[in-house]
Design a protein around this motif. Structure first.
Motif, PDB file in Angstrom:
ATOM      1  N   PHE A  32      33.635  49.074  43.457  1.00  0.00           N
ATOM      2  CA  PHE A  32      34.145  47.722  43.712  1.00  0.00           C
ATOM      3  C   PHE A  32      33.188  46.896  44.579  1.00  0.00           C
ATOM      4  N   MET A  36      33.260  42.673  43.846  1.00  0.00           N
ATOM      5  CA  MET A  36      33.919  41.924  44.905  1.00  0.00           C
ATOM      6  C   MET A  36      32.902  41.103  45.704  1.00  0.00           C
ATOM      7  N   SER A  37      31.764  41.699  46.006  1.00  0.00           N
ATOM      8  CA  SER A  37      30.730  40.964  46.743  1.00  0.00           C
ATOM      9  C   SER A  37      30.228  39.773  45.947  1.00  0.00           C
ATOM     10  N   GLU A  39      31.882  38.066  43.533  1.00  0.00           N
ATOM     11  CA  GLU A  39      32.897  37.026  43.364  1.00  0.00           C
ATOM     12  C   GLU A  39      33.061  36.162  44.608  1.00  0.00           C
ATOM     13  N   PHE A  40      32.969  36.794  45.788  1.00  0.00           N
ATOM     14  CA  PHE A  40      33.218  36.046  47.017  1.00  0.00           C
ATOM     15  C   PHE A  40      31.940  35.662  47.760  1.00  0.00           C
ATOM     16  N   PHE A  47      31.698  44.479  52.450  1.00  0.00           N
ATOM     17  CA  PHE A  47      32.423  45.560  51.787  1.00  0.00           C
ATOM     18  C   PHE A  47      32.131  46.888  52.471  1.00  0.00           C
ATOM     19  N   SER A  95      42.976  40.878  48.122  1.00  0.00           N
ATOM     20  CA  SER A  95      42.119  40.411  49.217  1.00  0.00           C
ATOM     21  C   SER A  95      41.150  39.337  48.732  1.00  0.00           C
ATOM     22  N   ASP A  96      40.937  38.329  49.601  1.00  0.00           N
ATOM     23  CA  ASP A  96      39.979  37.272  49.268  1.00  0.00           C
ATOM     24  C   ASP A  96      39.131  36.888  50.481  1.00  0.00           C
ATOM     25  N   LEU A 101      40.364  42.197  53.482  1.00  0.00           N
ATOM     26  CA  LEU A 101      39.779  43.423  52.940  1.00  0.00           C
ATOM     27  C   LEU A 101      39.783  44.528  53.991  1.00  0.00           C
ATOM     28  N   TRP A 165      38.432  43.693  38.681  1.00  0.00           N
ATOM     29  CA  TRP A 165      38.570  44.544  39.855  1.00  0.00           C
ATOM     30  C   TRP A 165      39.945  44.426  40.515  1.00  0.00           C
ATOM     31  N   SER A 166      40.534  43.230  40.519  1.00  0.00           N
ATOM     32  CA  SER A 166      41.798  43.024  41.212  1.00  0.00           C
ATOM     33  C   SER A 166      42.948  43.786  40.556  1.00  0.00           C
TER      34      SER A 166
END
Length: 400
Positions: A32, A36-37, A39-40, A47, A95-96, A101, A165-166
């Protein structure tokens, strides 16, 4: 093995399934990092810090979870841990921000893991089987966790690719919730008092005054550093070496597959040879494997060989370390004392996971952390060598 299965088979089965779920999902967290890295817009440190915090919380909570399991029985501890783990995964999927996170993946899952992983579960196994079968039974249960890693990693990658991922994390949360009904297989009860009962304080003082206890703990710090650094950062490292993302997943799956062999073999050998000497050999072999991996050109073939070799050495330290603690101090407080040793493992895990992200963000590579891993292997080998498997005087007097 037949007698172990006949007398304690359901407990061993429940322990194996719980470890397979708990550790199988946990070993996939590195997958992940990239989505995740990206997207945000986080650096890898965000992370990495959350997973490092997870390992730190896991380690800090482990002695308390172990003490409750020793005194109250493991079933309640495992149930609460499974619920917190599942809720943490669901919230991680929502988480956003770095804060949410860290609270979900770090705090909740860290506490959940303390109730559903090695120290508590192997304490159950250690109390359920005779002393001569203990090391092997712990190896079997530990190997189940590795099978979970082997089975879950490709499944987790498939979920990420299929659902994102979510939603993948929500599905994993539902899967971990199955730990709760599996608690019914753990027919663990606190051991009956035999004579004057040793208090928690007395058990702690006895262990803390024993040099072997601290040597085992410091050696286990190295294990935590290495496995979390590799588990979290190896997929990204291989992508940096221009290999497809699927290679990293396959390598971690190979680690899980071959660790089934490694942990079972370590448990079997631990019943026949000196467990501390076996630990020394394992850490020396880890150093050799890492050196060869870094020295050779990084290819798909060399990455697969690394996964196989590290898999044989991955969690083989667990039955040997916990088995030595049981030999030294008995099984009455095994979950608590194993939890304290495991705390050092998780301090190393925090440093390995977090330092990997920091070093990469500062230098653009992982070279320094690989070098530290090699030096720490040599240190752990030296620390375990002088440990002797002699029960403390209290246990010797009871058997005299």
């Amino acid at each position: 093995m037949t007698s172990v299965w006949r007398t304690s088979g359901w407990i061993l089965l429940g322990a194996a399934l719980i470890l397979a779920l708990s550790l199988g999902v946990r070993h996939g967290f590195g997958l992940f990092l990239a989505p995740m890295s990206a997207e945000f817009g986080w650096g890898r440190e965000v992370f990495a810090f959350a997973i490092a915090l997870q390992n730190l919380i896991w380690g800090l909570a482990q002695p308390f979870a172990g003490a409750m399991a020793d005194r109250l029985g493991a079933a309640k501890v495992v149930m609460v841990g499974g619920i917190l783990y599942a809720v943490g995964l669901v919230l991680m999927g929502m988480s956003d921000s770095a804060l949410t996170l860290s609270l979900s993946a770090g705090l909740l899952i860290g506490i959940g893991l303390s109730g559903t992983s090695f120290s508590v579960i192997l304490g159950v196994v250690g109390r359920a089987v005779p002393a001569e079968k203990r090391s092997m039974a712990m190896g079997i249960a530990s190997a189940a966790g590795s099978f979970g890693q082997f089975a879950m990693l490709p499944g987790t990658l498939g979920l990420i690719g299929w659902l994102g991922w979510s939603v993948a994390l929500l599905v994993l949360g539902l899967l971990v919730a199955f730990i709760v009904p599996l608690v019914g297989l753990l027919k663990d009860r606190p051991l009956p008092s035999q004579g004057v009962e040793q208090s928690l304080g007395q058990a702690l003082r006895e262990a803390c005054s024993h040099s072997g206890f601290w040597l085992l703990a410091l050696g286990f710090f190295v294990c935590g550093f290495q496995v979390v650094f590799i588990g979290v950062h190896l997929p990204a490292y291989l992508v940096d070496q221009h290999l497809p993302a699927t290679i990293g997943t396959t390598v971690l799956a190979l680690v899980g597959l071959f660790n089934i062999v490694g942990t079972y073999t370590a448990g079997w050998l631990g019943g026949r040879m000196s467990k501390p000497r076996l630990l020394t050999a394992l850490y020396l072999l880890r150093a050799v494997v890492i050196v060869l991996f870094l020295w050779a050109p990084v290819t798909q073939f060399s990455a697969y060989l690394f996964g196989i070799a590290m898999g044989l050495l991955w969690l083989s330290t667990v039955p040997l370390t916990n088995g030595t603690v049981a030999t030294l101090f008995g099984v009455r407080n095994l979950s608590m004392l194993g939890g304290i040793v495991f705390l050092f493992h998780q301090l190393g895990a925090f440093l390995g996971g977090w330092l990997g992200g920091v070093v990469y963000d500062q230098t653009g590579n992982y070279d320094l952390v690989w070098q530290i891993s090699i030096l720490l292997s040599l240190l752990a080998a030296a620390l375990n060598w002088p440990v002797r498997e002699r029960p403390v005087a209290r246990l010797q007097a009871q058997t005299a």
